[in-house]
Design a protein around this motif. Sequence first.
Motif, mmCIF file in Angstrom:
data_model
loop_
_atom_site.group_PDB
_atom_site.id
_atom_site.type_symbol
_atom_site.label_atom_id
_atom_site.label_comp_id
_atom_site.label_asym_id
_atom_site.label_seq_id
_atom_site.Cartn_x
_atom_site.Cartn_y
_atom_site.Cartn_z
ATOM 1 N N TYR A 75 7.911 -7.577 2.560
ATOM 2 C CA TYR A 75 7.181 -6.780 3.530
ATOM 3 C C TYR A 75 7.886 -6.726 4.734
ATOM 4 O O TYR A 75 7.654 -5.262 5.150
ATOM 5 C CB TYR A 75 6.114 -7.003 3.244
ATOM 6 N N ASP A 76 8.088 -7.632 5.572
ATOM 7 C CA ASP A 76 8.144 -7.476 6.286
ATOM 8 C C ASP A 76 9.085 -7.193 7.628
ATOM 9 O O ASP A 76 9.740 -6.314 8.152
ATOM 10 C CB ASP A 76 8.399 -9.164 7.334
ATOM 11 N N GLU A 77 10.387 -7.262 5.904
ATOM 12 C CA GLU A 77 11.539 -6.705 6.599
ATOM 13 C C GLU A 77 11.977 -5.314 6.234
ATOM 14 O O GLU A 77 12.628 -4.422 6.363
ATOM 15 C CB GLU A 77 13.175 -7.334 5.269
ATOM 16 N N ALA A 78 10.845 -4.670 5.140
ATOM 17 C CA ALA A 78 10.412 -3.520 4.726
ATOM 18 C C ALA A 78 10.403 -2.589 6.726
ATOM 19 O O ALA A 78 10.520 -1.684 6.619
ATOM 20 C CB ALA A 78 9.604 -3.211 3.669
ATOM 21 N N THR A 79 9.104 -2.785 7.233
ATOM 22 C CA THR A 79 8.870 -2.897 8.249
ATOM 23 C C THR A 79 9.132 -2.863 9.305
ATOM 24 O O THR A 79 8.821 -2.132 10.441
ATOM 25 C CB THR A 79 7.152 -3.612 8.747
ATOM 26 N N PRO A 259 12.574 -4.998 0.170
ATOM 27 C CA PRO A 259 12.115 -4.437 1.152
ATOM 28 C C PRO A 259 12.294 -3.102 0.589
ATOM 29 O O PRO A 259 10.888 -2.075 0.671
ATOM 30 C CB PRO A 259 13.612 -4.543 1.945
ATOM 31 N N VAL A 260 13.100 -2.214 -0.179
ATOM 32 C CA VAL A 260 12.402 -0.971 -0.156
ATOM 33 C C VAL A 260 11.282 -1.218 -1.299
ATOM 34 O O VAL A 260 10.876 0.153 -1.047
ATOM 35 C CB VAL A 260 14.189 -0.428 -1.271
ATOM 36 N N MET A 261 11.669 -1.612 -2.442
ATOM 37 C CA MET A 261 9.892 -2.169 -3.244
ATOM 38 C C MET A 261 8.777 -2.125 -2.380
ATOM 39 O O MET A 261 7.746 -1.523 -2.843
ATOM 40 C CB MET A 261 10.826 -3.134 -5.137
ATOM 41 N N ALA A 262 9.100 -2.811 -1.814
ATOM 42 C CA ALA A 262 8.126 -3.363 -0.620
ATOM 43 C C ALA A 262 7.491 -2.344 0.235
ATOM 44 O O ALA A 262 6.743 -0.850 -0.331
ATOM 45 C CB ALA A 262 8.438 -4.345 0.230
ATOM 46 N N ALA A 263 8.599 -1.291 0.867
ATOM 47 C CA ALA A 263 8.136 0.339 1.517
ATOM 48 C C ALA A 263 7.870 0.878 0.653
ATOM 49 O O ALA A 263 6.773 1.613 0.801
ATOM 50 C CB ALA A 263 9.616 0.079 1.968
ATOM 51 N N THR A 264 7.925 1.320 -1.437
ATOM 52 C CA THR A 264 7.769 2.522 -1.553
ATOM 53 C C THR A 264 6.123 1.353 -1.746
ATOM 54 O O THR A 264 5.268 2.732 -2.574
ATOM 55 C CB THR A 264 8.406 2.553 -2.934
ATOM 56 N N LEU A 265 5.480 0.503 -2.871
ATOM 57 C CA LEU A 265 4.197 0.042 -2.126
ATOM 58 C C LEU A 265 3.066 0.793 -1.501
ATOM 59 O O LEU A 265 2.292 0.924 -1.337
ATOM 60 C CB LEU A 265 4.203 -1.485 -3.154
ATOM 61 N N LEU A 266 3.730 -0.028 -0.534
ATOM 62 C CA LEU A 266 2.969 0.012 1.097
ATOM 63 C C LEU A 266 2.966 2.416 1.493
ATOM 64 O O LEU A 266 2.124 2.342 1.877
ATOM 65 C CB LEU A 266 3.898 0.084 2.347
ATOM 66 N N THR A 267 4.248 2.937 0.640
ATOM 67 C CA THR A 267 3.600 4.042 1.066
ATOM 68 C C THR A 267 2.884 4.663 -0.332
ATOM 69 O O THR A 267 1.689 5.790 -0.340
ATOM 70 C CB THR A 267 5.059 4.637 0.526
ATOM 71 N N MET A 268 2.598 3.981 -1.475
ATOM 72 C CA MET A 268 1.590 4.809 -2.159
ATOM 73 C C MET A 268 0.889 4.539 -2.090
ATOM 74 O O MET A 268 -0.517 5.099 -2.668
ATOM 75 C CB MET A 268 2.139 3.996 -4.187
ATOM 76 N N VAL A 269 0.532 2.892 -1.734
ATOM 77 C CA VAL A 269 -1.173 2.722 -1.895
ATOM 78 C C VAL A 269 -2.015 3.431 -1.678
ATOM 79 O O VAL A 269 -3.249 3.606 -2.034
ATOM 80 C CB VAL A 269 -1.595 1.423 -0.836
ATOM 81 N N PRO A 270 -1.901 4.813 -0.639
ATOM 82 C CA PRO A 270 -2.553 5.154 0.651
ATOM 83 C C PRO A 270 -3.189 6.011 0.028
ATOM 84 O O PRO A 270 -4.874 6.151 -0.567
ATOM 85 C CB PRO A 270 -2.245 5.487 1.948
ATOM 86 N N ILE A 271 -1.930 7.584 -0.935
ATOM 87 C CA ILE A 271 -2.553 8.079 -2.426
ATOM 88 C C ILE A 271 -3.041 7.833 -3.382
ATOM 89 O O ILE A 271 -4.030 8.226 -4.062
ATOM 90 C CB ILE A 271 -0.980 8.800 -2.374
ATOM 91 N N LEU A 272 -2.830 6.478 -3.903
ATOM 92 C CA LEU A 272 -3.303 5.720 -4.689
ATOM 93 C C LEU A 272 -4.620 5.767 -4.553
ATOM 94 O O LEU A 272 -5.847 5.931 -5.444
ATOM 95 C CB LEU A 272 -2.183 4.477 -4.823
ATOM 96 N N LEU A 273 -4.677 5.104 -3.637
ATOM 97 C CA LEU A 273 -6.866 4.770 -3.323
ATOM 98 C C LEU A 273 -7.471 6.129 -3.565
ATOM 99 O O LEU A 273 -8.482 6.012 -3.814
ATOM 100 C CB LEU A 273 -6.507 3.616 -2.275
ATOM 101 N N LEU A 274 -6.645 7.250 -3.006
ATOM 102 C CA LEU A 274 -7.580 8.028 -2.387
ATOM 103 C C LEU A 274 -7.884 8.706 -3.813
ATOM 104 O O LEU A 274 -8.502 9.788 -4.498
ATOM 105 C CB LEU A 274 -6.478 9.025 -2.093
ATOM 106 N N PHE A 275 -6.588 8.652 -4.678
ATOM 107 C CA PHE A 275 -6.305 9.351 -5.777
ATOM 108 C C PHE A 275 -7.648 8.639 -6.826
ATOM 109 O O PHE A 275 -8.575 9.156 -7.411
ATOM 110 C CB PHE A 275 -5.121 9.236 -6.419
ATOM 111 N N ILE A 276 -7.759 7.414 -6.689
ATOM 112 C CA ILE A 276 -8.319 6.871 -7.844
ATOM 113 C C ILE A 276 -10.296 7.364 -7.768
ATOM 114 O O ILE A 276 -11.026 6.716 -7.997
ATOM 115 C CB ILE A 276 -8.688 5.176 -7.053
ATOM 116 N N PHE A 277 -10.133 7.785 -5.532
ATOM 117 C CA PHE A 277 -11.763 7.518 -5.740
ATOM 118 C C PHE A 277 -11.973 9.019 -5.938
ATOM 119 O O PHE A 277 -13.438 9.417 -5.805
ATOM 120 C CB PHE A 277 -11.505 7.097 -3.537
#
Length: 293
Positions: A75-79, A259-277
């Motif tokens: 995650y550090d490397e991705a950012t 790092p690519v998967m870490a960045a992908t997960l960080l990218t998905m989290v905001p939309i995933l949380l919004l969708f769940i809500f």
Amino acid sequence: MTVKESHTSGHNKSHNKTGRGDMGKKAAGYAGMIFILLLIGLPLYWTLSGSLKTHPEIYTNPVTWYPHHMHPQNYDEATQRVPFWHYLRNSLIITVILCTVKITLGVLSAYALAILRFPGRNLIFIIIISALMVPSEITVISNYALVAGLGWRNTFQGIIIPLAGIAFGTFLMRNHFMSLPKELIEAARMDGAGPMQLLFRVLLPVSGPTLVAFAMITVVNEWNQYLWPYVMADTDKVAPLPVGLALLQNSDGVTNWGPVMAATLLTMVPILLLFIFLQKYMIKGLTTGAVKG
């Protein structure tokens, strides 16, 4: 056996068959839900697992389904390898502006086409709907020539304006407005409501589920925009997260998937949380009319 006993026996058999049929339908429904859950959940779990693995462990054969040695440094490397937070800021700017424009134009155009009376409104609606049949990739070259001619390359307006079409939103909201009881609209007009009062005080308050569905679909679509921003952005100045992920994947010539998967997960989290809500409002808006007479 008496007639009464025969009737009771037949009724019990029929009831048992109905019960078994209902249980079979429920079992099939649960099986379908589990299948869909696995279909959606496995890629998410694999991304999360890969984001915590070391580089050699990702390429082990046979594959490992969980990291034996946690490696959160991905995650550090991705950012740090790419300006991730800069890309995040750009994605937020593009998504917020595009969603605001699309929702505003979609609601207003749908209101005009569904409620107001003027010559040629059906023809206008057909022209708008025809835009849904044209793949966006076909218009990339012509849009690029136009935007480049205006000097808008590497600018937010160059990315946002060509993406501001609202054909889907107009279609969704128009159909919703037309499903509302005519008595509701006529009563508001008899009470002296003008066109804007009718929209903002009568129609929109009962259109919450459909409006949320429209907003959610728009947010997800704009957050994931890749092709057009990739064509228009040569620098990090205006490039959004999907472009940043592509650059992260190819930054060293050889992909380091952790790092690519870490960045992908960080990218998905905001939309995933919004969708769940918002999912219950989204589903309700897509499957039902907001008001029934």
